[in-house]
Design an enzyme around this catalytic site. Structure first.
Site, mmCIF file in Angstrom:
data_model
loop_
_atom_site.group_PDB
_atom_site.id
_atom_site.type_symbol
_atom_site.label_atom_id
_atom_site.label_comp_id
_atom_site.label_asym_id
_atom_site.label_seq_id
_atom_site.Cartn_x
_atom_site.Cartn_y
_atom_site.Cartn_z
ATOM 1 N N ASP A 138 -14.772 82.099 -40.623
ATOM 2 C CA ASP A 138 -15.967 81.686 -41.378
ATOM 3 C C ASP A 138 -17.163 82.438 -40.813
ATOM 4 O O ASP A 138 -17.904 81.906 -39.979
ATOM 5 C CB ASP A 138 -16.213 80.185 -41.231
ATOM 6 C CG ASP A 138 -15.143 79.334 -41.868
ATOM 7 O OD1 ASP A 138 -15.013 79.373 -43.091
ATOM 8 O OD2 ASP A 138 -14.435 78.612 -41.130
ATOM 9 N N LYS A 238 -16.850 79.520 -52.005
ATOM 10 C CA LYS A 238 -16.630 78.106 -51.692
ATOM 11 C C LYS A 238 -17.900 77.310 -51.998
ATOM 12 O O LYS A 238 -19.000 77.883 -52.000
ATOM 13 C CB LYS A 238 -16.217 77.943 -50.228
ATOM 14 C CG LYS A 238 -17.186 78.516 -49.188
ATOM 15 C CD LYS A 238 -16.555 78.511 -47.811
ATOM 16 C CE LYS A 238 -17.519 78.929 -46.751
ATOM 17 N NZ LYS A 238 -16.902 79.050 -45.420
ATOM 18 N N HIS A 239 -17.763 76.025 -52.380
ATOM 19 C CA HIS A 239 -16.590 75.161 -52.401
ATOM 20 C C HIS A 239 -16.440 74.636 -53.822
ATOM 21 O O HIS A 239 -17.284 73.851 -54.264
ATOM 22 C CB HIS A 239 -16.745 74.006 -51.436
ATOM 23 C CG HIS A 239 -17.177 74.424 -50.042
ATOM 24 N ND1 HIS A 239 -18.485 74.750 -49.719
ATOM 25 C CD2 HIS A 239 -16.458 74.578 -48.893
ATOM 26 C CE1 HIS A 239 -18.551 75.077 -48.425
ATOM 27 N NE2 HIS A 239 -17.342 74.978 -47.898
ATOM 28 N N HIS A 251 -16.977 66.555 -44.233
ATOM 29 C CA HIS A 251 -16.238 66.596 -42.974
ATOM 30 C C HIS A 251 -15.949 65.185 -42.454
ATOM 31 O O HIS A 251 -14.959 64.965 -41.762
ATOM 32 C CB HIS A 251 -17.023 67.372 -41.907
ATOM 33 C CG HIS A 251 -17.112 68.834 -42.161
ATOM 34 N ND1 HIS A 251 -18.037 69.377 -43.014
ATOM 35 C CD2 HIS A 251 -16.375 69.877 -41.687
ATOM 36 C CE1 HIS A 251 -17.891 70.692 -43.043
ATOM 37 N NE2 HIS A 251 -16.888 71.013 -42.254
ATOM 38 N N ASP A 324 -10.184 73.802 -48.574
ATOM 39 C CA ASP A 324 -11.001 73.673 -47.376
ATOM 40 C C ASP A 324 -10.103 73.016 -46.315
ATOM 41 O O ASP A 324 -8.972 72.605 -46.599
ATOM 42 C CB ASP A 324 -12.242 72.835 -47.669
ATOM 43 C CG ASP A 324 -13.388 73.117 -46.702
ATOM 44 O OD1 ASP A 324 -13.152 73.744 -45.654
ATOM 45 O OD2 ASP A 324 -14.529 72.706 -46.992
#
Length: 601
Positions: A138, A238-239, A251, A324
């Site tokens: 990333d 993304k996303h 998260h 993800d």
């Protein structure tokens, strides 16, 4: 077509030559015999793969350790083997992902060595097929940057949006991609295609180019070209279907996007459509519910209507769909880790990123194929997309890298100068009511205070280069009353104060960032000219009443902080324009500073 056509390449022979050049023991010529045409290679490879090898290509996992063959105990609980090479071989992995916390990214030489070692592990298995790894990271730049200096740093997506130059966005991606590829990394999980329409978004923010879909789409398209055509690495938008309008971090929780289908078309879809038009290799899913697109309550990662119906069939996307990270809470709330892996593949996913239960997930996918829950035809189609991607990006032709050549690519003086020039065009002067800027810094006594040990030191150093006499008093993201009093005392007798903030608006977090707001007010009350520099989100000014001079950098990366020092001293005139609206505190419909606002001198 949503993807560029597969072109004829010399495949494994080139890989063997590159391996020899890198000083790695190669696979044998007999093992490497495959048809010369890439499309023929893909078909023949799939025909000769075992079920376990096919399923392995669907997993991209983190591995712990600085090199491929040294045991690291952290691998044992996850994989039952100790070395990164053993992890790759046990599961016939399709890819790996690098992080600082896995010790994968210490320096360019170490990264390249690890990459070569992992590729050798993939190519030296006792198997009828030899398939190199997708090696990913990333490296969005800005707040999500896994590889620091000497690799060239850029200030990130929202800063590039402020710069308004698609050419600069492409160049930043090209340099980033070129340097990643030199280190053996062939996939970058960037650019972020989310449109940050919610200023309170805790997880996207400056990772987004803009709150305007048109600007975000332009920048995303430019970066796809920069990564793939110029930098020769796969890009991953993304996303999907869009993470820009949420105040929940996927998260740790399960966000719900309440946009209508029409709002999705207008706000969320354009950057993804731009990426598809540019032939993007990968699209990453979002762990969030989007009831207007699928009212089942499942996250998009597990949604067939979203991934197959919308992304594949309506938008015509033909490339690789990757999840993800599956260790994130947003996708783990409804089903167990093994079931999540199977459901994601059923929904239309091709690759599973960072499952937290590899043995269970791997076995579950194999069982799903054996039972017919996932058809062999579906499995082969997924593997075909993964292998075609590796062919298109030259991973099959040249999996290894030349460690000795790193110095001529990574962090070169030309790359660093280009990064400085691009960053100079992104700093935004939002407010200059007192006419403090530009500041004639020569001989001036300046206090630099606020957020960031490194940030304040770099900013003070930049002002010192311009002739100022600087004092540093760093107070962090949550200044105490004692720290505020110390900063106020340090300001006495100074000609000016520069105070850095970092998400001063976010008073919901545990570190009580309201202390930053108190710090700024206390410094303003001294009557000394105060220059506020927002080093991340540009929204801080709405929470700092009385601020007369305000600059936005969108990044605390050293390259951005050095640029703002040049702007303060007048060596560079600010030209950045806000890529978002800045709304009033508690009144999102009231715009204090609109998209496009930006002063200069």
């Amino acid at each position: 077509m949503s993807r560029p056509p597969v072109t004829r390449r010399t495949v494994i022979a080139s890989a063997v030559a590159a391996t020899l050049a890198a000083g790695i023991v190669p696979v044998t010529a007999a093992q490497a015999t495959v048809p010369p045409a890439p499309q023929g290679w893909v078909a023949s490879t799939i025909a000769r793969m075992t079920l376990e090898e096919k399923v392995g290509q669907l997993f991209v996992q983190q591995v712990y350790g600085q090199d491929a063959t040294t045991p690291d105990a952290r691998n044992l609980p996850l994989y039952g083997v100790a070395t990164p090479a053993e992890v790759v071989q046990k599961y016939h992995l399709g890819g790996v992902i690098y992080f600082a916390w896995t010790d994968s990214v210490k320096n360019p030489q170490q990264i390249a060595g690890l990459s070569n070692g992992l590729q050798q592990a993939a190519l030296s298995q006792d198997s009828k097929v030899k398939v190199p790894l997708g090696i990913s990271v990333d490296q969005e730049q800005g707040v999500v940057t896994r590889i620091g200096p000497p690799a060239t740093q850029f200030p990130g997506s929202m800063a590039l949006g402020a710069g308004r130059s698609a050419e600069d966005a492409r160049t930043a991606a090209a340099i980033t991609g070129e340097e990643l590829r030199a280190m053996g990394i062939n996939t970058n999980f960037a650019p972020v295609a989310d449109v940050n329409v919610n200023p309170l978004n805790p997880v996207i923010g400056t990772r987004s180019f803009s709150s305007k879909p048109e600007l975000a789409a332009e920048m995303v398209g430019a970066q796809v070209t920069g990564y793939q055509e110029d930098g020769k690495v796969s890009a991953s938008a993304k996303h999907f279907p869009g993470h820009g309008d949420t105040a929940t971090d996927s998260h740790v929780a399960f966000p719900v996007i309440t946009h209508t289908r029409e709002q999705w078309e207008q706000l969320d879809a354009p950057p993804f459509k731009a990426a598809i038009d540019k032939g993007i290799d990968m699209i990453m899913t979002a762990h969030l519910a989007f009831p207007a697109l699928d009212d089942s309550g499942d996250p998009a990662t597990l949604s067939k209507p979203i991934l197959t119906g919308l992304l594949r069939e309506e938008l015509g996307y033909e490339g690789v769909i990757i999840t993800d990270a599956l260790e994130m809470q947003g996708v783990r709330e409804l089903y167990g880790d093994a079931e999540v892996a199977v459901r994601a593949l059923e929904a239309g996913v091709d690759q599973l990123l960072m499952t937290p239960a590899m043995d269970k997930a791997y076995a579950a996918v194999i069982d799903a194929v054996k039972s017919g829950r996932i058809s062999k035809q579906e499995l082969d189609a997924k593997v075909r997309r993964v292998l075609e991607l590796k062919v298109e990006r030259g991973v099959i032709a040249k999996p290894m890298v030349d460690v000795a050549a790193l110095g001529s690519v990574v962090g070169t003086s030309e790359h660093l100068a280009t990064a400085d020039a691009i960053t100079n065009r992104t700093t935004t002067l939002v407010k200059n009511d007192a006419g403090v800027l530009p500041m004639a810094t020569s001989g001036k006594k300046v206090l630099v205070t606020g957020y960031g040990v490194t940030t304040t030191q770099i900013l003070a150093g930049g002002l010192a280069k311009a002739g100022a006499s600087t004092t540093v008093n760093q107070t962090g993201t949550s200044p105490t009353d004692a720290q505020i009093a110390s900063a106020v005392a340090s300001a006495q007798g100074k000609d000016a104060v520069v105070v850095t903030t970092m998400k001063a608006w976010d008073t919901n977090v545990t570190d009580k960032r309201a202390g930053q707001q108190k710090l700024v007010k206390a410094l303003q009350d001294t009557g000394i000219p105060v220059i506020v520099v927002a080093t991340r989100d540009p929204y801080d000014i709405a929470y700092l009443p009385g601020t007369a001079t305000y600059l936005a950098t969108y990044s605390y990366s050293p390259v951005a902080i050095e640029a703002v020092a040049r702007v303060i001293s007048g060596a560079v005139a600010p030209t950045g324009k806000l890529p978002v609206d800045i709304p009033a505190k508690g009144a999102p419909s009231t715009v204090l500073y609109p998209f496009g606002h930006g002063l200069t001198y």
